[in-house]
Design an enzyme around this catalytic site. Structure first.
Site, PDB file in Angstrom:
ATOM      1  N   HIS A  55       0.840  -1.205   0.000  1.00  0.00           N
ATOM      2  CA  HIS A  55       0.000   0.000   0.000  1.00  0.00           C
ATOM      3  C   HIS A  55       0.875   1.255   0.000  1.00  0.00           C
ATOM      4  O   HIS A  55       1.221   1.781   1.055  1.00  0.00           O
ATOM      5  CB  HIS A  55      -0.908  -0.049   1.242  1.00  0.00           C
ATOM      6  CG  HIS A  55      -2.009   0.955   1.228  1.00  0.00           C
ATOM      7  ND1 HIS A  55      -3.243   0.707   1.800  1.00  0.00           N
ATOM      8  CD2 HIS A  55      -2.093   2.205   0.737  1.00  0.00           C
ATOM      9  CE1 HIS A  55      -4.031   1.763   1.657  1.00  0.00           C
ATOM     10  NE2 HIS A  55      -3.347   2.699   1.025  1.00  0.00           N
ATOM     11  N   ARG A  59       1.868   8.929  -6.247  1.00  0.00           N
ATOM     12  CA  ARG A  59       1.366  10.242  -6.728  1.00  0.00           C
ATOM     13  C   ARG A  59       1.631  10.548  -8.187  1.00  0.00           C
ATOM     14  O   ARG A  59       1.248  11.604  -8.664  1.00  0.00           O
ATOM     15  CB  ARG A  59       1.934  11.388  -5.870  1.00  0.00           C
ATOM     16  CG  ARG A  59       1.615  11.284  -4.384  1.00  0.00           C
ATOM     17  CD  ARG A  59       0.140  11.399  -4.087  1.00  0.00           C
ATOM     18  NE  ARG A  59      -0.133  11.457  -2.645  1.00  0.00           N
ATOM     19  CZ  ARG A  59      -1.143  10.831  -2.062  1.00  0.00           C
ATOM     20  NH1 ARG A  59      -1.990  10.089  -2.776  1.00  0.00           N
ATOM     21  NH2 ARG A  59      -1.338  10.949  -0.768  1.00  0.00           N
ATOM     22  N   ASN A  89      -5.072   5.789  -6.963  1.00  0.00           N
ATOM     23  CA  ASN A  89      -5.721   7.110  -6.911  1.00  0.00           C
ATOM     24  C   ASN A  89      -4.799   8.236  -7.386  1.00  0.00           C
ATOM     25  O   ASN A  89      -4.586   9.234  -6.704  1.00  0.00           O
ATOM     26  CB  ASN A  89      -6.264   7.415  -5.504  1.00  0.00           C
ATOM     27  CG  ASN A  89      -5.172   7.492  -4.449  1.00  0.00           C
ATOM     28  OD1 ASN A  89      -4.081   6.963  -4.638  1.00  0.00           O
ATOM     29  ND2 ASN A  89      -5.467   8.147  -3.339  1.00  0.00           N
ATOM     30  N   ASP A 149      -8.827   2.555  -3.181  1.00  0.00           N
ATOM     31  CA  ASP A 149      -8.337   3.142  -1.927  1.00  0.00           C
ATOM     32  C   ASP A 149      -8.390   4.671  -1.935  1.00  0.00           C
ATOM     33  O   ASP A 149      -8.059   5.314  -2.926  1.00  0.00           O
ATOM     34  CB  ASP A 149      -6.909   2.707  -1.626  1.00  0.00           C
ATOM     35  CG  ASP A 149      -6.451   3.280  -0.298  1.00  0.00           C
ATOM     36  OD1 ASP A 149      -7.080   2.975   0.716  1.00  0.00           O
ATOM     37  OD2 ASP A 149      -5.495   4.078  -0.292  1.00  0.00           O
ATOM     38  N   ASP A 302       0.823   2.507   3.785  1.00  0.00           N
ATOM     39  CA  ASP A 302      -0.088   3.597   3.378  1.00  0.00           C
ATOM     40  C   ASP A 302       0.701   4.907   3.274  1.00  0.00           C
ATOM     41  O   ASP A 302       0.217   5.978   3.653  1.00  0.00           O
ATOM     42  CB  ASP A 302      -1.273   3.732   4.340  1.00  0.00           C
ATOM     43  CG  ASP A 302      -2.403   4.586   3.734  1.00  0.00           C
ATOM     44  OD1 ASP A 302      -2.271   4.999   2.570  1.00  0.00           O
ATOM     45  OD2 ASP A 302      -3.392   4.846   4.441  1.00  0.00           O
ATOM     46  N   HIS A 306       2.195  14.279   0.829  1.00  0.00           N
ATOM     47  CA  HIS A 306       1.392  15.446   0.456  1.00  0.00           C
ATOM     48  C   HIS A 306       2.286  16.666   0.379  1.00  0.00           C
ATOM     49  O   HIS A 306       3.174  16.863   1.221  1.00  0.00           O
ATOM     50  CB  HIS A 306       0.287  15.701   1.473  1.00  0.00           C
ATOM     51  CG  HIS A 306      -0.847  14.726   1.390  1.00  0.00           C
ATOM     52  ND1 HIS A 306      -1.631  14.591   0.258  1.00  0.00           N
ATOM     53  CD2 HIS A 306      -1.342  13.833   2.290  1.00  0.00           C
ATOM     54  CE1 HIS A 306      -2.549  13.658   0.468  1.00  0.00           C
ATOM     55  NE2 HIS A 306      -2.397  13.167   1.692  1.00  0.00           N
TER      56      HIS A 306
HETATM   57 ZN   LIG Z   1      -7.214   3.998   2.316  1.00  0.00          ZN
END
Ligand SMILES: [Zn+2]
Length: 428
Positions: A55, A59, A89, A149, A302, A306
């Protein structure tokens, strides 16, 4: 290609050994001398199969200001990883063969870890119709894990269809378990702390209700289900029940959910804002026990980089997520090994062998024996280090561990016999 001789590395549960790496493989183990290889003194170091992350948010494409495949790969290598699964994503979303192949190629070109793209379950992560799962599976990226996700596949009929679809090629649906109707406007875990701070809560039941539903769907369909970032004690109980029943479900926990609690929200520092949110001490204890007894199969980072403006702002407007690739191993050592809940063999299981098996990455997660691919990392278990966000190889700085002293550090990492990290520094 240079031949490397690693001298005197400890292996979990085994005696110190030498490892000769040549042509991408471990060609010999035991006591080796008289070789013309480049020697790496591993006295006092532990050799582990390269870590595998199920996970990771890289980006790219779309938010290269926060991370690229290359910078994320470098952070991964420094964390001891030799393979990462890149979440879908991105912008555009990885919901077609074209985008997953693009990410896969970027990973191969960077050449620092194997980047295995995860495909979206639904078009644009919109939760309305299935993406082209078959085309992504048949692409050069050979996608086996599919996930929306960031969003939950909340329509049960779509979830059922997705499970039925991937069963044909032994794929797996990785669910971000969050009933969206129960988390509207949520800012942190719903409990005593959220009441005290006056923030809208994200209740544990929003995660648990989706996990309960989906293990039943997985049983009904006979397909593989994986639960992302399990964060509550109740979720661990449901998973324990499901596994006892023989349902084909696996689950992951993040390092931050093993260490941090919702009390961190009290300082309103958005670096602690994450989805699912940090929970309570009771949840942390249950997650640790669940990981120790195998109810939770793997640790996954995860890793969610950012850009500064998306994180250094008011809590309510900050994007959820934390970076984690470079600190994952150390946090697991601190929370699971130093507490006596797990040993190094258990860490290898949860951070390398089992995630590799779930992702179908046969070149990773193997015992360090002659003939195995030379994907491995050397860890110094004696060192303690202070986390400095500015020293990170990630393009983002949103680590929740800044200034914290953590145990164990990666000294070297090899991908198919080629060093990506030496003496604790990225080779390139
Ligand atoms: Zn998630």
């Amino acid at each position: 290609m240079t031949t490397y001789l690693i001298k005197g590395a400890r292996t979990p549960g085994g005696d110190p050994t030498d490892l000769l790496l040549r042509d991408g493989l471990i060609v010999e183990t035991g006591s080796i001398s008289g070789s013309d290889a480049e020697v790496i003194d591993a006295d006092g170091l532990i050799a582990l199969p390269g870590l595998v992350d199920l996970h990771t948010h890289l980006r790219e494409p779309g938010r290269e200001d926060a991370e690229t495949v290359e910078t994320g790969s470098r952070a991964a290598a420094l964390g001891g990883f030799t393979a990462v699964c890149a979440m879908a994503n991105t912008d555009p979303v990885a919901d077609t063969a074209g985008v997953v192949e693009q990410v896969w190629r970027l990973g191969r070109d960077a050449g620092l870890v194997d980047v295995q793209p995860i495909g979206a379950v639904t078009v644009g992560l919109a939760g309305e119709r299935l993406a082209e799962l078959g085309a992504m599976a048949e692409s050069a990226a050979a996608v086996r894990i599919f996930s929306d996700d960031g969003h939950c596949v909340h329509d049960p009929r779509l979830m059922r269809r997705a499970l039925e679809y991937v069963r044909a090629f032994d794929g797996v649906i990785a669910q971000h378990a969050e009933e969206p109707r129960l988390t509207q406007g949520a800012q942190m875990h719903e409990g005593v702390e959220s009441a005290r701070l006056g923030m809208t809560g994200w209740p544990a039941v929003a995660e648990e209700a989706i996990i309960a539903r989906d293990v039943l769907l997985a049983e009904h369909v006979g397909a593989r289900l994986h639960i992302c970032h399990v964060s509550t004690a109740g979720s661990v109980e449901i998973l324990r029940w499901a596994k006892k029943r023989g349902i084909r479900v696996t689950a992951e926990v993040t390092p931050h959910h093993l260490l941090l609690t919702d009390e961190k929200a009290g300082g309103y520092d958005p670096v602690f804002k994450v989805n699912p949110p940090l929970r309570t001490n009771e949840d942390v204890a249950a997650l640790r026990l669940g990981l120790a007894d195998g109810t939770i199969d793997v640790v996954a980072t995860d890793h969610a980089p950012h850009a500064l403006q998306d994180k250094e702002c008011e809590w309510a407007y900050a994007r959820p997520g934390m970076v984690g690739l470079e600190t994952a191993l150390s946090v697991v050592v601190a929370t699971m090994l130093e507490t006596g809940l797990m040993d190094w063999a258990g860490l290898v299981d949860r951070m390398s062998r089992v995630p590799a098996r779930i992702a179908g990455l046969t070149e990773h997660g193997n015992d360090l024996v002659a003939g195995a691919p030379a994907n491995l990392t050397l860890v110094d278990p004696a060192v303690r280090w202070s986390v400095d966000p500015a020293a990170s190889a990630s393009r983002s700085r949103n680590t929740p561990y800044a200034g914290l002293t953590l145990p164990s550090r990666v000294v070297a990492t090899f991908l198919r016999g080629v060093p990506t990290v030496l003496e604790g520094k990225a080779v390139r």
